[in-house]
Design a protein around this motif. Structure first.
Motif: not given
Length: 359
Positions: A39-47
């Motif tokens: 989840p943390r990496e998905v949030k970073e990718l979304a940003y």
């Protein structure tokens, strides 16, 4: 005049439907390749995507260079095809070796053997070993609500391991198993409580070695009544203990055709791994838990393991489970196209063939 909105309503979406679709497809492909994002990496990718596409996003995203938890929760709800799963550890060797080249080579050789010797389901056997330990993983228990820590008794911090060797064929038959004990001096009473007809052996490590495998081959030949007039094919992994000169000579003399799986591919191609050993481990674990409750204050030893296997093996190695294992591997009914492109996704990272396995 625009009326004010009242009640709950969804916030403005950061990405368009097409952009979210591309993100979802990327996440699924990454997971198929065994490189899924947390989840943390998905949030970073979304940003990063929001910045790249010039999307309007909350200013709070800039503080940690990632999307917020509210966006992630809403995104997961909008995309029910995604879920957060616990990943199973898979070695790089397994992930990269199970590729289209190696699998195609195996099925080609398997098909040649079937046609050369006119073999049927009754003649197709798989043998493999697994380890059974004296220290179980405790089952869930009923305890008082709110208790911070609930314990369950095990025999020791670290257990002793006994190797169990089994053989099954494509119509669901089995032969009595073999136990390899971590004892230099073996005695027949070690398997007294084991499945009827089972045999045993021992060595310092407790693992299957060349001498023990030859003993198991003789045991196998005795129960299957194989001969040069009525041959069988023996599918197995290419462990060095299986490929000794003595074992190969014995098989050639007794009508046993050996065919090994490509290295590091048994987790997908081996019937015993696919449908028998998983249920067996769970049932042995539960039987071990029951033994500890029935024998308070006693330590489980390696000599209790055959008795536990006698209870668990018939329930795990059922004809239905065995046949399902052969079917899902594409071995019987013969189906060289059983695996889809997604099954080979992890190997695309390197896409390297081994190209060498014995027959």
């Amino acid at each position: 005049m625009e009326l004010p909105r009242v009640g709950y309503h969804s916030g403005k979406k950061v990405f368009t439907d097409e952009q979210e679709k591309e993100l979802t497809e990327y996440l699924m492909k990454a997971a198929d390749a065994f490189y899924g994002l947390c989840p943390r990496e998905v949030k970073e990718l979304a940003y990063q995507l929001a910045v790249k596409h010039g999307c309007k996003y909350p200013k709070s995203w800039d503080k940690f260079s990632r999307a917020g938890p509210d966006w992630f929760s809403a995104y997961m709800k909008r995309n029910p095809t995604l879920s957060i799963r616990s990943a199973e550890a898979t070695s790089l060797a397994r992930a990269t070796s199970f590729n289209q080249h190696n699998v195609a080579m195996f099925f080609k050789k398997f098909d040649e053997v079937l046609k050369r010797h006119t073999l049927t389901a009754n003649d197709i056997w798989n043998i493999d070993e697994t380890g059974i330990t004296t220290v179980q993983t405790p089952d869930r228990v009923i305890a008082k609500r709110g208790t911070k820590q609930v314990g369950a008794m095990t025999s020791a911090e670290r257990g002793s391991l006994v190797t169990l060797a089994c053989a099954v064929n494509a119509i669901g038959n089995t032969i009595p198993p073999m136990f390899v004990f971590p004892r230099i001096r073996y005695a027949d009473h070690f398997v007294r409580d084991g499945p009827v007809g089972s045999i045993g052996s021992g060595n310092k490590s407790g693992w299957m070695q060349e001498t023990e495998f030859l003993i198991f081959l003789k045991h196998f030949a005795n129960h299957t009544k194989v001969s040069n007039e009525k041959k069988v094919i023996l599918l197995m992994d290419n462990h060095s203990s299986h490929l000794s000169i003595a074992a190969i000579d014995f098989c050639k003399s007794n009508g046993i055709v050996m065919l090994t799986f490509p290295p590091h591919c048994s987790h997908k191609l081996q019937p015993l791994d696919r449908s028998v050993y998983g249920p067996l481990k769970k049932m042995v674990n539960s039987a071990s838990d029951s033994w500890m409750r029935m024998n308070p204050g006693k330590t489980m030893t390696i000599y209790e393991i055959p008795g536990l296997v006698r209870t668990a093996l018939p329930a795990a190695a059922t004809p239905k489970n065995i046949q399902a294992g052969f079917q899902c591997c594409g071995i019987w009914p013969y189906n060289p196209n059983i695996f889809e492109d997604s099954d080979f996704a992890p190997s695309q990272v390197t896409d390297r063939p081994y190209g060498h396995f014995s027959s």
